[in-house]
Write a protein that holds these residues in place. Sequence first.
Motif, short mmCIF file in Angstrom:
data_model
loop_
_atom_site.label_atom_id
_atom_site.label_comp_id
_atom_site.label_asym_id
_atom_site.label_seq_id
_atom_site.Cartn_x
_atom_site.Cartn_y
_atom_site.Cartn_z
N SER A 248 0.84 -1.20 0.00
CA SER A 248 0.00 0.00 0.00
C SER A 248 0.88 1.25 0.00
O SER A 248 1.99 1.23 0.53
CB SER A 248 -0.91 0.02 1.23
OG SER A 248 -0.19 0.37 2.40
N PRO A 249 0.42 2.35 -0.59
CA PRO A 249 1.22 3.57 -0.61
C PRO A 249 1.63 4.03 0.78
O PRO A 249 2.76 4.49 0.98
CB PRO A 249 0.28 4.59 -1.28
CG PRO A 249 -0.60 3.75 -2.16
CD PRO A 249 -0.83 2.49 -1.38
N GLN A 250 0.73 3.90 1.76
CA GLN A 250 1.06 4.33 3.12
C GLN A 250 2.18 3.47 3.71
O GLN A 250 3.11 3.98 4.32
CB GLN A 250 -0.18 4.24 4.01
CG GLN A 250 0.06 4.80 5.42
CD GLN A 250 -1.12 4.58 6.35
OE1 GLN A 250 -1.82 3.58 6.25
NE2 GLN A 250 -1.36 5.53 7.24
N ALA A 251 2.09 2.16 3.49
CA ALA A 251 3.11 1.26 4.02
C ALA A 251 4.45 1.49 3.32
O ALA A 251 5.50 1.52 3.97
CB ALA A 251 2.67 -0.19 3.86
N ALA A 252 4.42 1.64 2.00
CA ALA A 252 5.65 1.85 1.24
C ALA A 252 6.36 3.12 1.70
O ALA A 252 7.58 3.14 1.90
CB ALA A 252 5.34 1.93 -0.25
N ASN A 253 5.58 4.17 1.87
CA ASN A 253 6.17 5.42 2.35
C ASN A 253 6.69 5.27 3.77
O ASN A 253 7.76 5.78 4.11
CB ASN A 253 5.12 6.54 2.28
CG ASN A 253 5.68 7.86 2.78
OD1 ASN A 253 5.49 8.24 3.93
ND2 ASN A 253 6.35 8.58 1.90
N GLY A 254 5.93 4.55 4.60
CA GLY A 254 6.34 4.37 5.98
C GLY A 254 7.65 3.62 6.11
O GLY A 254 8.52 3.99 6.91
N PHE A 255 7.84 2.57 5.32
CA PHE A 255 9.09 1.82 5.37
C PHE A 255 10.26 2.64 4.83
O PHE A 255 11.38 2.57 5.36
CB PHE A 255 8.96 0.51 4.59
CG PHE A 255 8.28 -0.58 5.36
CD1 PHE A 255 8.84 -1.06 6.53
CD2 PHE A 255 7.08 -1.12 4.92
CE1 PHE A 255 8.22 -2.08 7.26
CE2 PHE A 255 6.46 -2.13 5.64
CZ PHE A 255 7.03 -2.61 6.81
N ALA A 256 10.01 3.40 3.77
CA ALA A 256 11.07 4.24 3.22
C ALA A 256 11.50 5.30 4.23
O ALA A 256 12.69 5.58 4.40
CB ALA A 256 10.60 4.90 1.92
N ARG A 257 10.52 5.92 4.91
CA ARG A 257 10.84 6.94 5.91
C ARG A 257 11.51 6.32 7.14
O ARG A 257 12.31 6.97 7.82
CB ARG A 257 9.58 7.71 6.33
CG ARG A 257 8.93 8.50 5.21
CD ARG A 257 9.94 9.25 4.34
NE ARG A 257 9.69 9.02 2.92
CZ ARG A 257 10.56 9.27 1.96
NH1 ARG A 257 11.76 9.76 2.25
NH2 ARG A 257 10.28 9.02 0.69
N LEU A 258 11.16 5.06 7.45
CA LEU A 258 11.83 4.37 8.54
C LEU A 258 13.31 4.21 8.22
O LEU A 258 14.19 4.44 9.06
CB LEU A 258 11.18 3.00 8.76
CG LEU A 258 11.91 2.03 9.71
CD1 LEU A 258 12.09 2.65 11.09
CD2 LEU A 258 11.16 0.71 9.80
N ASN A 259 13.61 3.81 6.99
CA ASN A 259 15.01 3.69 6.58
C ASN A 259 15.72 5.03 6.62
O ASN A 259 16.90 5.13 6.96
CB ASN A 259 15.10 3.11 5.16
CG ASN A 259 15.07 1.59 5.18
OD1 ASN A 259 14.80 0.97 6.20
ND2 ASN A 259 15.35 0.98 4.04
N GLN A 260 14.99 6.07 6.26
CA GLN A 260 15.56 7.42 6.32
C GLN A 260 15.91 7.77 7.77
O GLN A 260 16.96 8.39 8.03
CB GLN A 260 14.56 8.43 5.75
CG GLN A 260 15.12 9.83 5.62
CD GLN A 260 14.15 10.75 4.88
OE1 GLN A 260 13.00 10.40 4.60
NE2 GLN A 260 14.59 11.94 4.56
N ALA A 261 15.04 7.39 8.70
CA ALA A 261 15.29 7.65 10.12
C ALA A 261 16.49 6.85 10.62
O ALA A 261 17.28 7.33 11.44
CB ALA A 261 14.05 7.30 10.94
N LYS A 262 16.66 5.64 10.11
CA LYS A 262 17.85 4.85 10.46
C LYS A 262 19.10 5.52 9.91
O LYS A 262 20.13 5.60 10.57
CB LYS A 262 17.73 3.44 9.89
CG LYS A 262 16.74 2.54 10.60
CD LYS A 262 16.78 1.14 9.99
CE LYS A 262 15.87 0.18 10.72
NZ LYS A 262 15.97 -1.21 10.20
N ASP A 263 18.99 5.99 8.67
CA ASP A 263 20.15 6.59 7.99
C ASP A 263 20.60 7.87 8.68
O ASP A 263 21.80 8.11 8.82
CB ASP A 263 19.78 6.87 6.53
CG ASP A 263 21.00 6.95 5.63
OD1 ASP A 263 21.91 6.12 5.78
OD2 ASP A 263 21.04 7.85 4.77
#
Length: 299
Positions: A248-263
């Motif tokens: 889902s768009p919400q999940a895809a964005n959420g995982f990408a932003r999670l990786n951004q927060a890790k980075d």
Amino acid sequence: MKIVLTGSVGPISKPLAEQLITAGHEVTVISSQPAKKEEIELLGAIAAIGSIEDINFLSKTFAGADAAYLMEPTVNMFDPSVDLLKNYEKICNRYIKAVMDSGLKRVVHLSSIGGHSATGNGMLAFHFYAEQAIKKLPEEISVKTLRPVSFYSNILSFIPMIKEYDAIITSYHAETPEPWVSPLDIAAVAAEELVSLAAGREVRYIVSDELNSEKLTRVLGEAIGKEIQWIKIAHDTLEESYKEKGMSPQAANGFARLNQAKDSGSLYEDLINNKDKITYGKVKIEDFIKDFTKVYQNS
């Protein structure tokens, strides 16, 4: 003690039940699947088959218990109709009603790293909303919040790309040691809190081991006999790849932003600022590698 566990016989709840039963406690395990009844009873626990969406069922199950372990099950990340940020909050509101109706006085709530904030944590923001809901319980009810870091089992999701590309391809790179955790170490802390008589509100972070991206690829590569690269791509590129897989768009964005927060490191700021709240577990990366190798070889 009489203790109720949600989470059926999952990777945390099963070893948690086993540990509590071995210690002589009466354990009831909630599961929505009738097929799990026999497995639960073979552990020596009482099976309570029903839905956590049913407040009456929860209230009856909690009644007379000394403590309860509460967790929210994962949701379908490929269903665009699910509001991921609010789903956990709704579940917790049902928990609150059931806890209050039953007279339960002690709760151990499984949250996650990232549960401290509504921003800067991507997908994990839903744990913040869940925590805020649980905080609505009256102060006389003890609430212990567990915030484990990334599960070792998440590393298994890299296996297909390791097999195809000899690489881990994602949108972050951990220059400094990244924390990982085993469900067994989470279960140990949950058991400790469930039988504790300490009152009040407390947050505990749980970490099993820490290693940066280069060390992770090295130990994985040594285990399976190949050299593995860590390839960092753009967050937006990762998000689009998730969408292409049907997420889902919400999940895809959420995982990408999670990786951004890790980075960026923002995901770990509260952890770093509260080192006195960290419990370090016994299951190290070398222990997980044994499981990783088995899964890799059989996939």
